[in-house]
Design a protein around this motif. Structure first.
Motif, PDB file in Angstrom:
ATOM      1  N   ALA A 114      27.243 -48.543 -35.408  1.00 23.42           N
ATOM      2  CA  ALA A 114      27.369 -48.099 -34.021  1.00 23.42           C
ATOM      3  C   ALA A 114      26.895 -46.654 -33.983  1.00 23.42           C
ATOM      4  CB  ALA A 114      28.812 -48.200 -33.541  1.00 23.42           C
ATOM      5  N   ASP A 115      25.900 -46.379 -33.170  1.00 21.44           N
ATOM      6  CA  ASP A 115      25.379 -45.028 -33.030  1.00 21.44           C
ATOM      7  C   ASP A 115      25.963 -44.377 -31.785  1.00 21.44           C
ATOM      8  OD1 ASP A 115      23.830 -45.282 -35.307  1.00 21.44           O
ATOM      9  OD2 ASP A 115      22.042 -45.903 -34.211  1.00 21.44           O
ATOM     10  N   VAL A 116      26.345 -43.126 -31.915  1.00 18.26           N
ATOM     11  CA  VAL A 116      26.933 -42.345 -30.830  1.00 18.26           C
ATOM     12  C   VAL A 116      25.969 -41.204 -30.527  1.00 18.26           C
ATOM     13  CG1 VAL A 116      28.912 -40.934 -30.151  1.00 18.26           C
ATOM     14  CG2 VAL A 116      29.254 -42.912 -31.632  1.00 18.26           C
ATOM     15  N   PHE A 117      25.747 -40.938 -29.237  1.00 20.92           N
ATOM     16  CA  PHE A 117      24.772 -39.927 -28.833  1.00 20.92           C
ATOM     17  C   PHE A 117      25.432 -38.834 -28.002  1.00 20.92           C
ATOM     18  CE2 PHE A 117      22.543 -43.785 -29.716  1.00 20.92           C
ATOM     19  CZ  PHE A 117      21.477 -43.350 -30.494  1.00 20.92           C
ATOM     20  N   PHE A 118      25.004 -37.609 -28.269  1.00 23.36           N
ATOM     21  CA  PHE A 118      25.494 -36.435 -27.559  1.00 23.36           C
ATOM     22  C   PHE A 118      24.326 -35.644 -27.007  1.00 23.36           C
ATOM     23  CE2 PHE A 118      28.766 -37.347 -30.695  1.00 23.36           C
ATOM     24  CZ  PHE A 118      29.943 -37.184 -29.975  1.00 23.36           C
ATOM     25  N   VAL A 119      24.515 -35.055 -25.822  1.00 20.80           N
ATOM     26  CA  VAL A 119      23.586 -34.065 -25.294  1.00 20.80           C
ATOM     27  C   VAL A 119      24.106 -32.726 -25.794  1.00 20.80           C
ATOM     28  CG1 VAL A 119      22.620 -32.985 -23.234  1.00 20.80           C
ATOM     29  CG2 VAL A 119      23.029 -35.458 -23.272  1.00 20.80           C
ATOM     30  N   CYS A 120      23.254 -31.999 -26.509  1.00 24.47           N
ATOM     31  CA  CYS A 120      23.680 -30.774 -27.178  1.00 24.47           C
ATOM     32  C   CYS A 120      22.990 -29.544 -26.613  1.00 24.47           C
ATOM     33  CB  CYS A 120      23.365 -30.859 -28.669  1.00 24.47           C
ATOM     34  SG  CYS A 120      24.193 -32.196 -29.522  1.00 24.47           S
ATOM     35  N   GLN A 121      23.776 -28.488 -26.494  1.00 23.39           N
ATOM     36  CA  GLN A 121      23.214 -27.176 -26.206  1.00 23.39           C
ATOM     37  C   GLN A 121      23.174 -26.430 -27.535  1.00 23.39           C
ATOM     38  OE1 GLN A 121      25.875 -25.508 -23.322  1.00 23.39           O
ATOM     39  NE2 GLN A 121      24.885 -26.536 -21.615  1.00 23.39           N
ATOM     40  N   VAL A 122      22.112 -25.684 -27.744  1.00 24.01           N
ATOM     41  CA  VAL A 122      21.971 -24.923 -28.979  1.00 24.01           C
ATOM     42  C   VAL A 122      21.769 -23.446 -28.651  1.00 24.01           C
ATOM     43  CG1 VAL A 122      21.111 -26.855 -30.352  1.00 24.01           C
ATOM     44  CG2 VAL A 122      19.494 -25.403 -29.125  1.00 24.01           C
ATOM     45  N   LYS A 123      22.041 -22.623 -29.648  1.00 24.65           N
ATOM     46  CA  LYS A 123      21.967 -21.176 -29.472  1.00 24.65           C
ATOM     47  C   LYS A 123      20.575 -20.729 -29.047  1.00 24.65           C
ATOM     48  CE  LYS A 123      24.083 -17.236 -31.613  1.00 24.65           C
ATOM     49  NZ  LYS A 123      24.850 -16.791 -32.769  1.00 24.65           N
ATOM     50  N   ALA A 124      19.539 -21.219 -29.731  1.00 25.54           N
ATOM     51  CA  ALA A 124      18.147 -20.884 -29.401  1.00 25.54           C
ATOM     52  C   ALA A 124      17.268 -22.034 -29.871  1.00 25.54           C
ATOM     53  CB  ALA A 124      17.731 -19.588 -30.081  1.00 25.54           C
ATOM     54  N   THR A 125      16.324 -22.437 -29.036  1.00 25.62           N
ATOM     55  CA  THR A 125      15.475 -23.572 -29.392  1.00 25.62           C
ATOM     56  C   THR A 125      14.182 -23.149 -30.078  1.00 25.62           C
ATOM     57  OG1 THR A 125      14.485 -23.544 -27.183  1.00 25.62           O
ATOM     58  CG2 THR A 125      16.348 -25.048 -27.547  1.00 25.62           C
ATOM     59  N   ASP A 126      13.849 -21.870 -30.045  1.00 25.56           N
ATOM     60  CA  ASP A 126      12.573 -21.430 -30.605  1.00 25.56           C
ATOM     61  C   ASP A 126      12.596 -21.305 -32.131  1.00 25.56           C
ATOM     62  OD1 ASP A 126      14.325 -19.286 -30.372  1.00 25.56           O
ATOM     63  OD2 ASP A 126      12.758 -17.831 -29.945  1.00 25.56           O
ATOM     64  N   HIS A 127      13.716 -21.642 -32.742  1.00 21.96           N
ATOM     65  CA  HIS A 127      13.832 -21.547 -34.198  1.00 21.96           C
ATOM     66  C   HIS A 127      13.961 -22.913 -34.861  1.00 21.96           C
ATOM     67  CE1 HIS A 127      15.112 -17.549 -32.773  1.00 21.96           C
ATOM     68  NE2 HIS A 127      14.456 -17.138 -33.843  1.00 21.96           N
ATOM     69  N   ALA A 128      13.533 -23.968 -34.200  1.00 23.58           N
ATOM     70  CA  ALA A 128      13.642 -25.313 -34.777  1.00 23.58           C
ATOM     71  C   ALA A 128      12.699 -25.440 -35.972  1.00 23.58           C
ATOM     72  CB  ALA A 128      13.313 -26.374 -33.729  1.00 23.58           C
ATOM     73  N   ILE A 129      13.288 -25.737 -37.121  1.00 19.27           N
ATOM     74  CA  ILE A 129      12.523 -25.874 -38.359  1.00 19.27           C
ATOM     75  C   ILE A 129      12.903 -27.200 -39.002  1.00 19.27           C
ATOM     76  CG2 ILE A 129      12.094 -24.906 -40.648  1.00 19.27           C
ATOM     77  CD1 ILE A 129      13.056 -22.199 -39.472  1.00 19.27           C
ATOM     78  N   PRO A 130      11.931 -28.090 -39.234  1.00 19.81           N
ATOM     79  CA  PRO A 130      12.273 -29.385 -39.835  1.00 19.81           C
ATOM     80  C   PRO A 130      12.676 -29.265 -41.295  1.00 19.81           C
ATOM     81  CG  PRO A 130       9.902 -29.155 -39.682  1.00 19.81           C
ATOM     82  CD  PRO A 130      10.506 -27.953 -38.997  1.00 19.81           C
ATOM     83  N   GLU A 131      13.684 -30.020 -41.680  1.00 19.84           N
ATOM     84  CA  GLU A 131      14.088 -30.139 -43.073  1.00 19.84           C
ATOM     85  C   GLU A 131      13.039 -31.025 -43.728  1.00 19.84           C
ATOM     86  OE1 GLU A 131      15.207 -31.551 -46.560  1.00 19.84           O
ATOM     87  OE2 GLU A 131      15.465 -33.012 -44.974  1.00 19.84           O
TER      88      GLU A 131
END
Length: 138
Positions: free
Chosen positions: A78-95
Motif C-alpha cells: 500500500a503506497d501512501v502519498f503526501f504533498v510536501c513543502q520543502v525549504k528550498a527547491t533550487d537545491h534538488a540533487i539526485p542520489e
C-alpha cells in the motif's frame, strides 16, 4: 510512500529511476518505511536521502495499492502519498545510486504515463482531479 514536491511555479519534482523496478522510468521521491518509523517520518527521510531537500511540511493526499516486484518476487504493498513543502527547491540533487536525474516540470498526462508504478499514476491523476482538497484513496 511517495512525495509530491512542487516548486514556486507549481512544477512537480520528478525523479528518473536508475535501477529496477522501473529503471529509466519516472517516479516520485519516496521509498519504504523502516521498522519503528512512521510514514510521515519516512517521507521526510526519503526526500532528504533521494534529492537532498528538507521537508518543512507535509499533508496527506491519498493511498493506493501497488505491486512491487524485485528480483522476481512480487509483493502487494500500500503506497501512501503526501504533498510536501520543502525549504528550498533550487537545491534538488539526485542520489546517483538510485536516481539518474531529478527535474521539475508541469504535471501533465504525458509525465503520468511515464511513471514506473501504477500507484504513482493514480496519485498524480487524483491530485489533478481533486487537488489537495482532502484525503482519499487514489
Amino acid at each position: 510512500m511517495g512525495a509530491l514536491v512542487f516548486d514556486a511555479n507549481q512544477r512537480l519534482l520528478f525523479i528518473r529511476r536508475n535501477r529496477d523496478p522501473g529503471k529509466g522510468k519516472l517516479g516520485l521521491p519516496g521509498g519504504f518505511v523502516d521498522p519503528g518509523e512512521g510514514v510521515e517520518e519516512a517521507t521526510i527521510r526519503e526526500v532528504a536521502e533521494e534529492v537532498s531537500l528538507e521537508v518543512t511540511n507535509l499533508e496527506y493526499l491519498c493511498s493506493a495499492p501497488n505491486i512491487y516486484t524485485y528480483k522476481g518476487i512480487s509483493l502487494p504493498v500500500a503506497d501512501v502519498f503526501f504533498v510536501c513543502q520543502v525549504k528550498a527547491t533550487d537545491h534538488a540533487i539526485p542520489e546517483q545510486h538510485e536516481i539518474s536525474e531529478c527535474f521539475f516540470a508541469e504535471l501533465t498526462s504525458h509525465h503520468i504515463r511515464q511513471m514506473a508504478f501504477s500507484s504513482n499514476q493514480s496519485a498524480l491523476e487524483y491530485y489533478l482531479a481533486q487537488g489537495s482538497r482532502g484525503p482519499s484513496s487514489c
